[in-house]
Design an enzyme around this catalytic site. Structure first.
Site, PDB file in Angstrom:
ATOM      1  N   ASP A  47      87.189  66.964 -17.308  1.00  0.00           N
ATOM      2  CA  ASP A  47      86.643  68.337 -17.351  1.00  0.00           C
ATOM      3  C   ASP A  47      86.539  68.939 -15.952  1.00  0.00           C
ATOM      4  O   ASP A  47      86.879  70.105 -15.747  1.00  0.00           O
ATOM      5  CB  ASP A  47      85.306  68.415 -18.132  1.00  0.00           C
ATOM      6  N   ASP A 206      79.637  68.724 -21.449  1.00  0.00           N
ATOM      7  CA  ASP A 206      78.459  68.373 -22.244  1.00  0.00           C
ATOM      8  C   ASP A 206      77.674  69.610 -22.665  1.00  0.00           C
ATOM      9  O   ASP A 206      77.274  69.748 -23.831  1.00  0.00           O
ATOM     10  CB  ASP A 206      77.548  67.428 -21.450  1.00  0.00           C
TER      11      ASP A 206
HETATM   12  C1  GLA Z   1      79.603  63.070 -18.078  1.00  0.00           C
HETATM   13  C2  GLA Z   1      79.677  64.470 -17.488  1.00  0.00           C
HETATM   14  C3  GLA Z   1      80.789  65.275 -18.136  1.00  0.00           C
HETATM   15  C4  GLA Z   1      82.106  64.523 -18.133  1.00  0.00           C
HETATM   16  C5  GLA Z   1      81.915  63.112 -18.655  1.00  0.00           C
HETATM   17  C6  GLA Z   1      83.168  62.280 -18.545  1.00  0.00           C
HETATM   18  O1  GLA Z   1      79.210  63.140 -19.408  1.00  0.00           O
HETATM   19  O2  GLA Z   1      78.451  65.141 -17.651  1.00  0.00           O
HETATM   20  O3  GLA Z   1      80.905  66.514 -17.474  1.00  0.00           O
HETATM   21  O4  GLA Z   1      82.686  64.528 -16.855  1.00  0.00           O
HETATM   22  O5  GLA Z   1      80.865  62.431 -17.983  1.00  0.00           O
HETATM   23  O6  GLA Z   1      84.167  62.807 -19.351  1.00  0.00           O
END
Ligand code: GLA
Length: 420
Positions: A47, A206
């Site tokens: 992301d 997220d």
């Molecule tokens: C955490 C971060 C997300 C993403 C994931 C891995 O959850 O908060 O932004 O980078 O790790 O995909």
């Protein structure tokens, strides 16, 4: 049936949270804000490189029951009781708390400046402080309020417990301050709260998942353009199984930041704005210039972005075997190239992959512990759960915790009926 049971769980949680509010604050709440955790099917650690991700909301929620509270001018605060911590924190709102930004100025700057203030409060309140600061920076009039926070999202399990807390509060504050805010802006405000107040340089997945997901769909999110596509995923015969390893290794914050800067370095060497703009051929051609570690990181990102696109196509066409292979490749890439897995996650994946009825399985979320996600035929789910739990115990001496879920609804707010 499953769905009815889970809805029942949500109702119980809402009732429990409202009852706790009445007990603590001697009046009924006026609102209940609800935000789900998430599980990512594929598209991990891409992301923040502008790639695409494929998460869904889970039937586990952070809920905030709240009501406004009269307060003398200049002394507004949010009094928040957390059922997880068993304590109330009083979070100042406005200039007295040092969090008010210049509404006409740069919200990011205003919030970054408030960071020092937030560190005087217990850790769990940083997210709340950050979200309040975000609303103040937009010029919102946040009134004094009382609230109870309750969560069924396992804390620290890589299922976005913190994002769901941020999103629940932001959803509440939008209602209490009568602020019109686009869902995407709300998610970005929450992401900024996490960066500036919790010190985690997370991507946008997220918070977007907690806001934008819809029931019975996966969310295909392009993390550069922030274009969201709802991918239907409502099969009665398939379940998403989440297995929590119940381990959390060496604090991932530093490692997460290091992965992110490796990716930024790779993009600089390859002369692209974001790693998503690079092809595998470019990454391979620059192997020497990148050096072994950064090369491996970049290879994970470009191959994972490609896998995510193919996985979304495979799901749309019902090509489950292909999806299973893509999930297996994703796990191997996260384990070997990105080095964010751990022995317990690898074990859970190996155990599940060997079971009948399992379509695909991999680690999910940031890694270094936390959860795996497994797509399993409903008819075999119970047997898979029993066997994996038993073998995990036998190999590690630890218990894993598991639940199945269907794609849930993103954040919402409900007004509670006022007594006549
Ligand atoms: C955490 C971060 C997300 C993403 C994931 C891995 O959850 O908060 O932004 O980078 O790790 O995909």
């Amino acid at each position: 049936m499953d769905r009815i049971v889970h809805d029942g769980m949500m109702n119980d949680q809402r009732q429990r949270t409202c009852a706790e509010f009445e007990r603590r604050f001697d009046r009924p709440p006026e609102w209940v804000a609800i935000a789900p955790g998430r599980v990512n099917l594929i598209g991990e650690h891409v992301d923040y490189c502008g790639g695409s991700v494929l998460p869904m909301a889970i039937e586990r929620y952070t809920m905030i029951a709240a009501a406004p509270r009269p307060a003398a001018a200049g002394s507004a605060s949010g009094r928040v009781f957390s059922t997880a911590v068993g304590a109330t924190a009083e979070i100042p709102i406005g200039p007295t708390g040092g969090t008010a930004g210049d509404p006409g100025g740069d919200p990011a700057g205003a919030m970054a400046g408030a960071m020092a203030v937030s560190t005087g409060l217990p850790g769990w309140t940083h997210y709340l402080h950050g979200v309040i600061a975000g609303f103040l920076a937009r010029g919102a009039a946040v009134p004094a309020f009382d609230a109870v926070v309750d969560s069924t999202v396992p804390l620290g399990g890589g299922l976005s417990s913190s994002a769901s807390l941020e999103v629940a509060l932001a959803t509440l504050l939008a209602a209490v301050s009568d602020t019109r805010i686009e869902p995407l802006d709300l998610a970005l405000l929450c992401q900024r709260a996490e960066h500036d107040f919790a010190g985690v340089p997370c991507g946008v997945m997220d918070q977007c998942a907690s806001v934008l997901c819809t029931a019975d769909h996966l969310l295909l999110l392009d993390c550069r353009s922030l274009t969201a596509t709802q991918v239907p995923f409502a099969r009665e015969d398939l379940l998403v199984l989440v297995t929590n390893s119940n381990v959390r290794h060496a604090l991932n914050d530093g490692e997460y930041g290091r992965r992110r800067s490796d990716c930024e370095q790779a993009a600089r060497v390859l002369a692209v704005p974001l790693l998503r703009d690079a092809t595998l051929a470019q990454v391979e051609a620059a192997r020497e210039a990148l050096g072994p570690r950064v090369h491996a990181r970049a290879r994970h990102v470009v191959t994972e972005i490609d896998r995510t696109r193919r996985a979304a196509d495979a799901i749309a066409a019902g090509r489950w075997a292909e999806l299973g292979l893509l999930m297996a490749e994703s796990h191997a890439s996260l384990r070997d190239d990105y080095e964010v897995s751990c022995p317990e996650l690898d074990l859970l994946v190996d155990l599940a992959a060997a079971e009948r009825g399992v379509i695909g399985t991999r680690m999910t979320g940031g890694g270094f512990g936390g959860c795996t996600v497994t797509l399993v035929e409903a008819a075999h789910a119970q047997a898979v759960m029993d066997r994996v739990a038993q073998e995990y115990r036998r190999h590690t001496g630890r218990e894993c915790t598991m639940f199945t879920t269907r794609p849930a609804q993103g954040a919402m707010i409900q007004t509670t009926p006022r007594p006549a």
